[in-house]
Motif scaffolding. Structure first.
Motif, mmCIF file in Angstrom:
data_model
loop_
_atom_site.group_PDB
_atom_site.id
_atom_site.type_symbol
_atom_site.label_atom_id
_atom_site.label_comp_id
_atom_site.label_asym_id
_atom_site.label_seq_id
_atom_site.Cartn_x
_atom_site.Cartn_y
_atom_site.Cartn_z
ATOM 1 N N ARG A 8 1.573 -1.421 0.111
ATOM 2 C CA ARG A 8 0.237 0.110 0.120
ATOM 3 C C ARG A 8 0.738 1.340 -0.027
ATOM 4 N N LEU A 9 0.899 1.943 -0.666
ATOM 5 C CA LEU A 9 0.894 3.739 -1.060
ATOM 6 C C LEU A 9 0.336 4.970 -0.181
ATOM 7 N N GLN A 10 0.371 4.667 1.066
ATOM 8 C CA GLN A 10 0.335 6.256 1.052
ATOM 9 C C GLN A 10 0.553 7.521 0.519
ATOM 10 N N LEU A 11 -0.426 8.533 0.641
ATOM 11 C CA LEU A 11 -0.601 9.284 -0.100
ATOM 12 C C LEU A 11 -0.731 10.753 0.638
ATOM 13 N N ASP A 12 0.312 12.207 0.717
ATOM 14 C CA ASP A 12 0.033 12.927 1.671
ATOM 15 C C ASP A 12 -1.271 13.647 0.927
ATOM 16 N N TYR A 13 -1.516 13.987 -0.186
ATOM 17 C CA TYR A 13 -2.032 14.387 -1.013
ATOM 18 C C TYR A 13 -2.132 14.594 -2.203
ATOM 19 N N ALA A 66 4.634 11.103 2.060
ATOM 20 C CA ALA A 66 5.643 10.745 3.796
ATOM 21 C C ALA A 66 6.152 12.914 3.851
ATOM 22 N N GLY A 67 5.572 13.511 2.793
ATOM 23 C CA GLY A 67 5.937 15.377 3.496
ATOM 24 C C GLY A 67 6.894 15.802 2.004
ATOM 25 N N ASP A 68 6.881 14.518 1.463
ATOM 26 C CA ASP A 68 8.123 15.058 0.350
ATOM 27 C C ASP A 68 7.690 15.489 -0.659
ATOM 28 N N LEU A 69 7.641 17.121 -2.003
ATOM 29 C CA LEU A 69 6.313 17.200 -2.639
ATOM 30 C C LEU A 69 7.038 16.342 -4.171
#
Length: 83
Positions: A8-13, A66-69
């Motif tokens: 699974r891959l968790q997106l911030d947005y 993970a906070g990286d754009l």
């Protein structure tokens, strides 16, 4: 964006990066906030932007993990000419 891993891959947005004719940042609002993608699942970056200046506008998909754009070199950039 498609999760090509086996986890699974968790997106911030996600969001759409936008630059107006003067090159100023007019990015679209955040979407898909906190969305977890299953292996093979795809999500679309989308958003609305008011084209309030005549000229060429550049738009492209972006995402945050993970906070990286990530906006890889204006990957899949497209242009809109507002009159």
């Amino acid at each position: 964006m498609t999760n090509t891993t086996d986890q699974r891959l968790q997106l911030d947005y996600t969001f759409v990066g936008v630059r107006d004719p003067a090159g100023d940042n007019k990015d679209a609002e955040d979407m898909n906030e906190g969305r977890a993608l299953a292996p093979g699942e795809t999500v679309t970056a989308q958003g609305r932007v008011l084209l309030n200046t005549a000229g060429g506008w550049a738009m492209w998909p972006c995402y945050v993990l993970a906070g990286d754009l990530f906006c890889p070199d204006r990957w899949q950039v497209f242009f809109v000419l507002a009159e």
